[in-house]
Design an enzyme around this catalytic site. Structure first.
Site, PDB file in Angstrom:
ATOM      1  N   ASP A 177      -9.618  -2.147  -8.439  1.00  0.00           N
ATOM      2  CA  ASP A 177      -8.584  -2.591  -7.421  1.00  0.00           C
ATOM      3  C   ASP A 177      -8.952  -2.336  -6.133  1.00  0.00           C
ATOM      4  OD1 ASP A 177      -5.677  -3.829  -8.161  1.00  0.00           O
ATOM      5  OD2 ASP A 177      -5.381  -2.014  -6.483  1.00  0.00           O
ATOM      6  N   ASN A 185      -2.766  -7.558   3.892  1.00  0.00           N
ATOM      7  CA  ASN A 185      -2.123  -8.931   3.877  1.00  0.00           C
ATOM      8  C   ASN A 185      -1.118  -8.770   4.915  1.00  0.00           C
ATOM      9  OD1 ASN A 185      -3.660 -10.443   2.267  1.00  0.00           O
ATOM     10  ND2 ASN A 185      -2.483 -10.010   0.561  1.00  0.00           N
ATOM     11  N   HIS A 190      -2.567 -13.552   5.282  1.00  0.00           N
ATOM     12  CA  HIS A 190      -3.161 -13.693   4.206  1.00  0.00           C
ATOM     13  C   HIS A 190      -4.512 -14.366   4.290  1.00  0.00           C
ATOM     14  CE1 HIS A 190       0.739 -13.158   2.369  1.00  0.00           C
ATOM     15  NE2 HIS A 190       0.212 -12.876   1.271  1.00  0.00           N
ATOM     16  N   GLU A 220      -6.122  -8.981  -6.646  1.00  0.00           N
ATOM     17  CA  GLU A 220      -7.184  -8.166  -6.089  1.00  0.00           C
ATOM     18  C   GLU A 220      -7.775  -7.213  -6.879  1.00  0.00           C
ATOM     19  OE1 GLU A 220      -3.967  -7.872  -5.253  1.00  0.00           O
ATOM     20  OE2 GLU A 220      -3.191  -5.735  -5.071  1.00  0.00           O
TER      21      GLU A 220
END
Ligand SMILES: [Mg+2]
Length: 301
Positions: A177, A185, A190, A220
């Site tokens: 992750d 973000n 984004h 993610e």
């Protein structure tokens, strides 16, 4: 387009070579069925074939049968040249796998037209195969990162687990992750977040070996599957983690430091539970620990 001309008669071969060259084909010549068959098994063989029926050794229909047995995705288009014109012969030729036939002595306008039909069929078949391949690729891959998508990587995992059990070989699964991805973000937008995920996929591919598999598991989150023979199955995951953390990501003048955390679970066929969900749960718990541990780390469950 390459055209295989196979005829045991020299005069006929030379004439066919001259004509078909004029018509824009690239003739490849064979003196008999054996030679034709050898050419067809070679690299990048012609896909349009003009075969004489009567040849010593392997006849035209014999070559057709051999080709049929290969059961190719993109079979060649075969035209038989034959002095035989009884219905039973023609049927036998087509049964053997020929697509068409032309009677000898042939009319050159007719032969040309039939070769053109063959060429069209092959072009069409190539386009269809390509479209089919594209669809298959699209269905299995994530459009942003071009890695396997969740469905595809899960089916790889299922397959690899079964193989591991069958062969008694260990398997490692890493759930990975991006640390503080929300901040990336929020801070950069984004589009930059997307660029980071793309770059991440590139780094995964750089470090992973050809037999490792990686897919986008969620936003993610990525799932990495390796059948390492290492007792220490941490090392491939550590290499991945370092490859991400060592160099900040560059995007349109921005330098963005990115780190990842990885939860790893090792599956040993003799001792472990082979249920996919329990394995993923273990990996998820290890990932949670890696996060709690200050992130940018990998932890083995
Ligand atoms: Mg002959």
């Amino acid at each position: 387009m390459k055209l295989l001309i196979s005829d045991d008669d020299l005069t006929s071969r030379v004439m066919l070579q001259a004509l078909t060259t004029q018509w824009g084909f690239e003739p490849v010549l064979a003196e008999d069925g054996e030679q034709a068959w050898a050419i067809l098994r070679g690299d990048n063989p012609p896909r349009l074939l003009l075969l004489d029926w009567e040849m010593p050794g392997m006849s035209g229909p014999d070559v057709c049968k051999k080709v049929q047995e290969m059961d190719l995705d993109d079979p060649p288009f075969i035209i038989l040249l034959t002095a035989r014109n009884k219905k039973a012969d023609i049927v036998a030729g087509l049964d053997a796998g020929a697509n068409d036939y032309v009677s000898k002595p042939f009319d050159s306008a007719e032969l040309r037209a039939r070769l053109q039909v063959g060429k069209r069929m092959i072009d069409l078949q190539s386009e269809l195969l390509q479209a089919h391949h594209q669809l298959k690729t699209q269905a299995a891959h994530d459009t942003l990162t071009e890695l396997l998508n969740r469905g595809a990587v899960m089916s790889v995992l299922k397959h690899e687990l079964a193989r591991s059990q069958r062969e008694g070989s260990p398997l490692c699964i890493g759930l990975c992750d991006v640390d503080h991805f929300k901040n990336i973000n929020d801070n950069y937008g984004h589009l930059v977040g997307d660029a980071v995920l793309k770059e991440l996929a590139k780094r995964f591919n750089k470090v992973l070996r050809p037999y490792d598999q990686v897919g986008r598991y969620g936003g993610e989150e990525f799932l990495i599957i390796t059948n390492t023979i290492d007792i220490n199955c941490m090392s491939p995951f550590e290499r991945i983690r370092e490859c991400v953390a060592d160099t900040p990501f560059q995007h349109e003048g921005l330098s963005i430091p990115v780190t990842i955390s990885i939860g790893i679970v090792q599956f040993t066929p003799t001792s472990s539970n082979s249920d996919i969900n329990s394995l993923l749960n273990l990996a998820d718990k290890a990932l949670y620990e890696a996060k709690a541990n200050g992130r940018n780390s990998s932890i083995l469950a």
